[in-house]
Design an enzyme around this catalytic site. Structure first.
Site, PDB file in Angstrom:
ATOM      1  N   HIS A  55      21.029  81.391 -39.046  1.00  0.00           N
ATOM      2  CA  HIS A  55      20.561  82.131 -37.872  1.00  0.00           C
ATOM      3  C   HIS A  55      21.002  81.457 -36.584  1.00  0.00           C
ATOM      4  O   HIS A  55      21.620  82.084 -35.714  1.00  0.00           O
ATOM      5  CB  HIS A  55      19.039  82.249 -37.907  1.00  0.00           C
ATOM      6  CG  HIS A  55      18.463  82.831 -36.653  1.00  0.00           C
ATOM      7  ND1 HIS A  55      18.635  84.151 -36.285  1.00  0.00           N
ATOM      8  CD2 HIS A  55      17.732  82.253 -35.660  1.00  0.00           C
ATOM      9  CE1 HIS A  55      18.039  84.368 -35.133  1.00  0.00           C
ATOM     10  NE2 HIS A  55      17.485  83.238 -34.722  1.00  0.00           N
ATOM     11  N   HIS A 192       9.564  65.541 -39.901  1.00  0.00           N
ATOM     12  CA  HIS A 192       9.807  66.796 -39.200  1.00  0.00           C
ATOM     13  C   HIS A 192      10.047  67.913 -40.207  1.00  0.00           C
ATOM     14  O   HIS A 192      10.574  67.678 -41.289  1.00  0.00           O
ATOM     15  CB  HIS A 192      11.023  66.641 -38.280  1.00  0.00           C
ATOM     16  CG  HIS A 192      11.312  67.843 -37.466  1.00  0.00           C
ATOM     17  ND1 HIS A 192      12.079  68.893 -37.938  1.00  0.00           N
ATOM     18  CD2 HIS A 192      10.934  68.175 -36.205  1.00  0.00           C
ATOM     19  CE1 HIS A 192      12.158  69.825 -36.995  1.00  0.00           C
ATOM     20  NE2 HIS A 192      11.480  69.425 -35.940  1.00  0.00           N
ATOM     21  N   ASP A 318       9.101  70.218 -28.100  1.00  0.00           N
ATOM     22  CA  ASP A 318       9.944  70.812 -29.144  1.00  0.00           C
ATOM     23  C   ASP A 318      11.131  71.569 -28.545  1.00  0.00           C
ATOM     24  O   ASP A 318      11.529  72.624 -29.037  1.00  0.00           O
ATOM     25  CB  ASP A 318       9.149  71.716 -30.075  1.00  0.00           C
ATOM     26  CG  ASP A 318       9.771  71.818 -31.468  1.00  0.00           C
ATOM     27  OD1 ASP A 318      10.818  71.179 -31.696  1.00  0.00           O
ATOM     28  OD2 ASP A 318       9.219  72.530 -32.320  1.00  0.00           O
TER      29      ASP A 318
END
Length: 363
Positions: A55, A192, A318
């Site tokens: 993506h 993560h 983020d």
């Protein structure tokens, strides 16, 4: 309580009483992005890899273009966005799945080059950036050597692990020499998210829930629990781990985890579930710190501070996956005293990542 004001100015420099240190900020090298693109074009990697990287590397959506353009920036464009959001300092780490999509040879090369490139960016902008080391977990001795080089010679502040290692987890003792090195170096391990491995992704993928909306949390919290229940923190009691996204929901499950784990130990139901020296909640409270990456709402932040301790929850943005200056304003408006906000935005990060406040301030 300070009211959330969408027009409130966001400035760096700490004149409001604290520096804003963003502790989970994604970054990539062009080499890494090129290798991912090659894999996609060759049909390599699993379902999760193609769902995530396919993506962001190939989509023409506004968000995907923004992410891939800014992941590879460790200079003026990133700093301009930090300035606009009032972020003083960012801790950069190789984005998911990092080196963990590759075998040992490719992963080791990319990790070493990434660590060198990140160290150079930090050298150019010491007031704005710190970084975490990358390694290839597929070659454990090489990973230990690279981690030691990255920390001792390059000055990186911890180790990034983008969750599962092509379907394997740090609960497996083969990887424990890496954890031993992390503990000995006294740096944190940042666990993560990654998309779930191919043995667990099926239904999540079919429902469109395999990524950051839900699957990331499921997979990463499971990884953390596997580490705890396998005895990682009994073997390495001083190992420090950081979880993003409000602890991947673990703070909300502590009572049930303790209760059910205790019952399973008594019943001898699963060979993998053994007695531990502490309860699951004690490991979470004593060995783990959490960040607010992508989770700026006050209710979960305040709840997590209550159940884990005020010294266990720290700020993160983020970027570039989440770049919303209003989220900074939301956290500025938390019903905390100025000393509490200073700890939340600044002091906990200084301590966990061994950052020098004078360097960040340019003093």
């Amino acid at each position: 309580m300070t009211e959330f004001d969408p027009q409130a100015p966001l400035t760096t420099g700490g004149q409001h009483g604290y520096l804003r240190i963003a502790t989970e900020e994604a970054w990539a090298t062009q080499e890494l992005m090129d290798e991912w693109r090659r894999m996609i074009e060759a049909g390599e990697g699993g379902t999760g890899f193609h769902s995530l990287i396919g993506h962001y590397v190939t989509s023409d959506s506004d968000r995907a273009r923004f992410v891939r353009e800014h992941l590879v920036d460790s200079g003026e464009r990133r700093i301009a966005h930090m300035d606009a959001a009032g972020v003083d300092h960012a801790i950069l780490a190789l984005t998911s799945p990092g080196t963990q999509a590759f075998g040992a040879d490719v992963g080791t090369r990319i990790a070493r080059n990434a660590n060198d490139e990140l160290a150079e960016a930090i050298k150019k902008h010491p007031t704005r950036f710190s970084g975490l080391a990358a390694v290839s977990f597929e070659d454990v001795p090489a990973a230990v050597a690279e981690l030691e080089r990255a920390v001792n010679e390059l000055g990186l502040k911890g180790l990034i692990v983008n969750s599962h290692i092509r379907g394997r987890y740090l609960s497996e003792q083969e990887f424990w020499p890496i954890l031993e090195a992390v503990e000995a170096l006294d740096v944190p391990l940042y666990l993560h998210p990654n998309t779930p491995n191919d043995s667990m992704i099926g239904t999540l993928y079919e429902a469109g829930l395999d990524g950051s909306v839900f699957g990331f949390q499921v997979e990463t919290s499971m990884h953390a629990l596997k580490m705890i229940t396998s005895g990682v923190f009994d073997r390495f009691p001083k190992l420090r781990m950081v979880l993003g996204h409000m602890g991947e929901a673990l703070p909300f499950w502590l009572y049930r985890l303790d209760y059910m784990h205790g019952g399973m130990v008594k019943a001898g139901r699963y060979p993998a579930i053994k007695p531990l020296q502490r309860t699951i909640s004690e490991y979470v409270r004593e060995n783990i710190w959490i960040t607010t990456s992508g989770m700026p709402a006050p209710e979960p932040i305040l709840f997590s501070r209550k159940v884990l301790g005020d010294d266990r929850v720290m700020y993160a943005m983020d970027y570039p996956y989440n770049y919303e200056p209003d989220e900074v304003r939301m956290q500025d408006a938390l019903p905390l005293s100025l000393p509490e906000k200073k700890a939340f935005f600044q002091d906990i990060a200084l301590d966990v990542f061994d950052l020098d406040e004078n360097v960040i301030r340019g003093a």
